[in-house]
Motif scaffolding. Structure first.
Motif, PDB file in Angstrom:
ATOM      1  N   ASP A  60       0.836  -1.185   0.038  1.00 60.13           N
ATOM      2  CA  ASP A  60      -0.257   0.204   0.091  1.00 60.13           C
ATOM      3  C   ASP A  60       0.911   1.217  -0.069  1.00 60.13           C
ATOM      4  N   ALA A  61       1.928   1.203   0.917  1.00 64.00           N
ATOM      5  CA  ALA A  61       2.872   2.493   1.148  1.00 64.00           C
ATOM      6  C   ALA A  61       3.571   2.657  -0.681  1.00 64.00           C
ATOM      7  N   LEU A  62       4.052   1.553  -0.798  1.00 64.54           N
ATOM      8  CA  LEU A  62       4.446   1.258  -2.263  1.00 64.54           C
ATOM      9  C   LEU A  62       3.819   2.058  -3.239  1.00 64.54           C
ATOM     10  N   GLY A  63       2.540   1.708  -3.338  1.00 64.86           N
ATOM     11  CA  GLY A  63       1.542   2.027  -4.512  1.00 64.86           C
ATOM     12  C   GLY A  63       1.317   3.711  -4.085  1.00 64.86           C
ATOM     13  N   THR A  64       1.020   4.081  -2.947  1.00 68.56           N
ATOM     14  CA  THR A  64       1.025   5.606  -2.861  1.00 68.56           C
ATOM     15  C   THR A  64       2.062   6.264  -3.372  1.00 68.56           C
ATOM     16  N   PHE A  65       3.448   5.802  -3.124  1.00 67.75           N
ATOM     17  CA  PHE A  65       4.789   6.374  -3.617  1.00 67.75           C
ATOM     18  C   PHE A  65       4.736   6.513  -4.784  1.00 67.75           C
ATOM     19  N   ALA A  66       4.456   5.417  -5.669  1.00 69.57           N
ATOM     20  CA  ALA A  66       4.602   5.322  -7.228  1.00 69.57           C
ATOM     21  C   ALA A  66       3.427   6.267  -7.716  1.00 69.57           C
ATOM     22  N   LYS A  67       2.200   6.607  -6.885  1.00 73.20           N
ATOM     23  CA  LYS A  67       1.277   7.354  -7.549  1.00 73.20           C
ATOM     24  C   LYS A  67       1.954   8.926  -7.330  1.00 73.20           C
ATOM     25  N   ASP A  68       2.518   9.195  -6.431  1.00 70.45           N
ATOM     26  CA  ASP A  68       2.928  10.493  -6.033  1.00 70.45           C
ATOM     27  C   ASP A  68       4.377  10.821  -6.795  1.00 70.45           C
ATOM     28  N   PHE A  69       5.084   9.799  -6.973  1.00 64.52           N
ATOM     29  CA  PHE A  69       6.429  10.021  -7.961  1.00 64.52           C
ATOM     30  C   PHE A  69       6.576   8.784  -9.008  1.00 64.52           C
ATOM     31  N   PRO A  70       5.983   9.158  -9.841  1.00 66.63           N
ATOM     32  CA  PRO A  70       5.697   8.009 -11.019  1.00 66.63           C
ATOM     33  C   PRO A  70       6.993   8.026 -11.817  1.00 66.63           C
ATOM     34  N   ASP A  71       7.991   8.792 -11.418  1.00 68.92           N
ATOM     35  CA  ASP A  71       9.180   8.819 -12.119  1.00 68.92           C
ATOM     36  C   ASP A  71      10.386   7.847 -11.504  1.00 68.92           C
ATOM     37  N   VAL A  72       9.990   7.371 -10.171  1.00 77.24           N
ATOM     38  CA  VAL A  72      10.833   6.575  -9.298  1.00 77.24           C
ATOM     39  C   VAL A  72      10.387   5.030  -9.596  1.00 77.24           C
ATOM     40  N   LEU A  73      11.367   4.211  -9.922  1.00 83.94           N
ATOM     41  CA  LEU A  73      11.105   2.804 -10.047  1.00 83.94           C
ATOM     42  C   LEU A  73      10.617   1.974  -8.706  1.00 83.94           C
ATOM     43  N   THR A  74       9.791   1.315  -8.654  1.00 84.31           N
ATOM     44  CA  THR A  74       9.572   0.726  -7.319  1.00 84.31           C
ATOM     45  C   THR A  74       9.173  -0.917  -7.495  1.00 84.31           C
ATOM     46  N   ARG A  75       9.422  -1.538  -6.404  1.00 79.01           N
ATOM     47  CA  ARG A  75       9.365  -3.201  -6.585  1.00 79.01           C
ATOM     48  C   ARG A  75       9.030  -3.703  -5.120  1.00 79.01           C
ATOM     49  N   VAL A  76       7.869  -4.459  -5.152  1.00 76.00           N
ATOM     50  CA  VAL A  76       7.745  -4.985  -3.526  1.00 76.00           C
ATOM     51  C   VAL A  76       8.646  -6.202  -3.419  1.00 76.00           C
ATOM     52  N   THR A  77       9.383  -6.157  -2.504  1.00 77.60           N
ATOM     53  CA  THR A  77      10.407  -6.983  -1.950  1.00 77.60           C
ATOM     54  C   THR A  77      10.509  -7.022  -0.450  1.00 77.60           C
ATOM     55  N   ASP A  78      10.792  -8.377  -0.097  1.00 80.39           N
ATOM     56  CA  ASP A  78      10.830  -8.685   1.411  1.00 80.39           C
ATOM     57  C   ASP A  78      12.519  -8.794   1.285  1.00 80.39           C
ATOM     58  N   VAL A  79      13.310  -7.883   2.059  1.00 82.03           N
ATOM     59  CA  VAL A  79      14.718  -8.153   1.804  1.00 82.03           C
ATOM     60  C   VAL A  79      15.385  -9.099   2.621  1.00 82.03           C
ATOM     61  N   SER A  80      14.643  -9.792   3.239  1.00 78.51           N
ATOM     62  CA  SER A  80      15.209 -10.845   4.098  1.00 78.51           C
ATOM     63  C   SER A  80      15.121 -12.069   3.375  1.00 78.51           C
ATOM     64  N   ASP A  81      14.470 -12.125   1.865  1.00 75.47           N
ATOM     65  CA  ASP A  81      13.984 -13.254   1.211  1.00 75.47           C
ATOM     66  C   ASP A  81      15.293 -13.171  -0.120  1.00 75.47           C
ATOM     67  N   GLU A  82      16.179 -14.001  -0.115  1.00 74.91           N
ATOM     68  CA  GLU A  82      17.227 -14.119  -0.952  1.00 74.91           C
ATOM     69  C   GLU A  82      16.891 -14.017  -2.476  1.00 74.91           C
ATOM     70  N   THR A  83      15.936 -14.822  -2.752  1.00 70.31           N
ATOM     71  CA  THR A  83      15.295 -14.893  -4.210  1.00 70.31           C
ATOM     72  C   THR A  83      14.709 -13.386  -4.527  1.00 70.31           C
ATOM     73  N   GLN A  84      13.997 -12.827  -3.763  1.00 68.55           N
ATOM     74  CA  GLN A  84      13.618 -11.689  -3.754  1.00 68.55           C
ATOM     75  C   GLN A  84      14.630 -10.370  -4.043  1.00 68.55           C
TER      76      GLN A  84
END
Length: 262
Positions: free
Chosen positions: A47-71
């Motif tokens: 949800d926070a990532l979606g709001t950020f992407a809407k406010d700053f569409p020129d910034v690339l975004t990705r949902v990521t759990d940084v404790s997950d090696e594959t992600q």
């Protein structure tokens, strides 16, 4: 280049900020964006990532759990493909962890805090370093905490992770320095926002006092008697990524108003 220009990052830097959709991470991502950088942020909060992407569409975004090696591997592949490489990494992801005496904490709570606050930085670094080395230069900023230089009763997993980040930073600065890569840790103090409010509330409950009393105790331990703003931390990140900060490496830099004890 005059001195004022030297304190600004060059335009066009390729920057990755983990947990960049809110709080300190958002302030850092926005600061680099305003400085003309190409920015990629990740976050586990969709949800926070979606709001950020809407406010700053020129910034690339990705949902990521940084404790997950594959992600994490997929995130750094995205940085390589869509940013075309990497100049600056801001390892910001972290959680507050549990509040309580160590013998009252579950193994799951302890492990989750260490995985997200410390292990995630290793996972990101092992994939980011080859991208930075390709430039024969680069900047790594690991976000620790004043809990990385002070003992923190009732918050042992968090403090252990944040001290670990300082050790990681100082060791990696020696390892990556010959490749022209600077590595520093920023240690924020009592940063205004939802996270510190939750920490104060949990600690107040554990001690049986009011939120207001607990907040007053926190601020009484800060020499300047005030909270740090997320933008203060962002300003330090920009400086470390600028020509003026090019020869700063292996340092644990507090941005905290001088927290005396916690």
């Amino acid at each position: 280049m005059n001195m004022i220009e030297r304190t600004r990052p060059r335009s066009g830097l390729r920057v990755l900020v983990t947990a960049g959709a809110s709080g300190i991470g958002k302030a850092i991502a926005c600061a680099f964006r305003e400085a003309g950088a190409k920015v990629l942020i990740c976050d586990i909060d969709e949800d926070a990532l979606g709001t950020f992407a809407k406010d700053f569409p020129d910034v690339l975004t990705r949902v990521t759990d940084v404790s997950d090696e594959t992600q994490v591997d997929q995130l750094l592949a995205m940085a390589s493909e869509q940013l075309g490489g990497l100049d600056v990494l801001v390892n910001n992801a972290g959680i507050s962890g549990p509040t309580g005496a160590i013998d009252e904490l579950s193994v799951e709570e302890i492990r989750r805090t260490l995985d997200i606050d410390l292990m995630s930085q290793f996972l990101v670094l092992r994939r980011a370093l080859p991208l930075l080395r390709a430039n024969e230069a680069g900047t790594i900023i690991n976000i620790s905490s004043v809990a990385g230089r002070l003992g923190y009763a009732l918050r042992t997993p968090y403090a252990a992770a944040k001290w670990g980040i300082v050790g990681l930073t100082q060791s990696l600065a020696k390892e990556a320095g010959p490749d022209g890569i600077s590595v520093n840790a920023i240690l924020p103090g009592v940063v205004r926002g939802a996270r510190i409010e939750n920490v104060i509330r949990s600690r107040a409950e554990s001690l049986g006092i009011s939120y207001e009393e607990m907040e007053a105790q926190y601020l009484s331990q800060v020499s300047l008697r005030r909270m740090v703003e997320p933008e203060d931390v962002a300003g330090m990140a920009l400086f470390l990524s600028s020509p003026a900060g090019a020869n700063i490496s292996g340092q644990a830099i507090s941005v905290c108003g001088n927290v005396e004890t916690i």
